[in-house]
Design a protein around this motif. Structure first.
Motif, mmCIF file in Angstrom:
data_model
loop_
_atom_site.group_PDB
_atom_site.id
_atom_site.type_symbol
_atom_site.label_atom_id
_atom_site.label_comp_id
_atom_site.label_asym_id
_atom_site.label_seq_id
_atom_site.Cartn_x
_atom_site.Cartn_y
_atom_site.Cartn_z
ATOM 1 N N LYS A 16 18.718 1.283 -31.118
ATOM 2 C CA LYS A 16 17.959 1.597 -32.333
ATOM 3 C C LYS A 16 18.618 0.949 -33.550
ATOM 4 O O LYS A 16 17.947 0.296 -34.350
ATOM 5 C CB LYS A 16 17.883 3.119 -32.502
ATOM 6 N N SER A 17 19.928 1.065 -33.669
ATOM 7 C CA SER A 17 20.656 0.455 -34.787
ATOM 8 C C SER A 17 20.534 -1.068 -34.766
ATOM 9 O O SER A 17 20.365 -1.705 -35.819
ATOM 10 C CB SER A 17 22.134 0.846 -34.743
ATOM 11 N N ASP A 18 20.614 -1.654 -33.586
ATOM 12 C CA ASP A 18 20.479 -3.097 -33.438
ATOM 13 C C ASP A 18 19.094 -3.560 -33.902
ATOM 14 O O ASP A 18 18.967 -4.562 -34.617
ATOM 15 C CB ASP A 18 20.719 -3.477 -31.966
ATOM 16 N N ALA A 52 20.957 5.190 -29.425
ATOM 17 C CA ALA A 52 21.209 4.954 -30.847
ATOM 18 C C ALA A 52 21.722 3.539 -31.124
ATOM 19 O O ALA A 52 21.423 2.971 -32.179
ATOM 20 C CB ALA A 52 22.190 5.989 -31.387
ATOM 21 N N MET A 53 22.476 2.954 -30.195
ATOM 22 C CA MET A 53 22.983 1.590 -30.410
ATOM 23 C C MET A 53 21.848 0.572 -30.438
ATOM 24 O O MET A 53 21.835 -0.325 -31.283
ATOM 25 C CB MET A 53 24.015 1.215 -29.339
ATOM 26 N N LEU A 70 14.948 6.892 -39.175
ATOM 27 C CA LEU A 70 15.937 5.843 -38.933
ATOM 28 C C LEU A 70 17.331 6.405 -38.675
ATOM 29 O O LEU A 70 18.219 5.694 -38.238
ATOM 30 C CB LEU A 70 15.990 4.868 -40.111
ATOM 31 N N SER A 71 17.506 7.668 -38.921
ATOM 32 C CA SER A 71 18.805 8.309 -38.715
ATOM 33 C C SER A 71 19.121 8.371 -37.219
ATOM 34 O O SER A 71 18.242 8.496 -36.381
ATOM 35 C CB SER A 71 18.758 9.729 -39.289
ATOM 36 N N SER A 72 20.390 8.300 -36.907
ATOM 37 C CA SER A 72 20.784 8.411 -35.499
ATOM 38 C C SER A 72 21.252 9.827 -35.178
ATOM 39 O O SER A 72 21.903 10.055 -34.172
ATOM 40 C CB SER A 72 21.886 7.400 -35.180
ATOM 41 N N ILE A 128 17.076 -1.958 -36.000
ATOM 42 C CA ILE A 128 16.965 -1.733 -37.440
ATOM 43 C C ILE A 128 17.635 -2.873 -38.199
ATOM 44 O O ILE A 128 17.080 -3.413 -39.160
ATOM 45 C CB ILE A 128 17.549 -0.358 -37.823
ATOM 46 N N LEU A 129 18.809 -3.262 -37.753
ATOM 47 C CA LEU A 129 19.521 -4.383 -38.382
ATOM 48 C C LEU A 129 18.709 -5.672 -38.270
ATOM 49 O O LEU A 129 18.569 -6.423 -39.245
ATOM 50 C CB LEU A 129 20.903 -4.557 -37.755
#
Length: 189
Positions: free
Chosen positions: A101-103, A98-99, A165-167, A105-106
């Motif tokens: 993935k979040s990176d 998830a980290m 996009l949800s974690s 997405i940002l």
């Protein structure tokens, strides 16, 4: 496309997806691809430019899916689920956590907002086209839910994107499938 450019794109995508945007560097892509940093820098002036080009190349490759979906003549809900599952989940299937993935997405929002928005518009338009055809063919009725094709297409696209996009630990494919089923039942003729 040059053979070295294809190799750079493939390796960059792999590095970004495995390590995240922040941890990936031109040096890492050079090391994994076997293409010199000088060659990479000649084609892409920075990591940001390479990231954007990699995403743009990926989205262009995926455009054939939009056309295939638009031209399909099967059941709207089945075709739409398959289309969204391929478009939304395939990107994230190879991301290890998830980290990262979040990176990504940002980074996508920071460096590629226009590309992503253009992709959303194309996806919505394809869904809207299919909705119009399905309504015309009597596969579904939107009067029950009080939405027009454009609004429902937007809702479906945003729903699928938000879920993907949800974690959340939930299986995104199953959540999309269940939610589309609720729409399907609501629009049954």
């Amino acid at each position: 496309m040059l053979k070295s450019t294809r190799k750079i794109f493939d390796t960059a995508k792999e590095c970004f997806f495995l390590h995240g945007y922040s941890a990936t560097s031109i040096a890492m892509i050079s090391r994994y691809s076997g293409v010199s940093r000088v060659t990479i820098h000649k084609q892409f002036s920075s990591k940001e430019v390479l990231f954007r080009a990699t995403l743009e190349n990926y989205l262009l490759e995926k455009d054939t899916e939009i056309q295939e979906y638009t031209n399909k003549t099967g059941l709207f809900w089945n075709d739409t689920y398959e289309f969204l599952a391929r478009r939304c989940t395939e990107v994230f299937d190879n991301i290890p956590n998830a980290m990262i993935k979040s990176d990504l997405i940002l980074a996508g929002h920071s460096h590629c907002h226009d590309l992503l928005e253009h992709n959303r518009i194309k996806t919505r338009h394809a869904i809207q086209t299919r909705l119009q055809r399905a309504t015309k063919d009597g596969q579904l009725c939107l009067k029950k839910i009080g939405l027009d094709c454009e609004t429902l297409a937007t809702n479906i696209q945003l729903l699928a994107e938000g879920i993907m996009l949800s974690s959340s630990a939930a299986d995104p494919n199953q959540v999309v499938k269940t939610t589309l089923h609720v729409y399907e039942v609501s629009c049954t003729v």
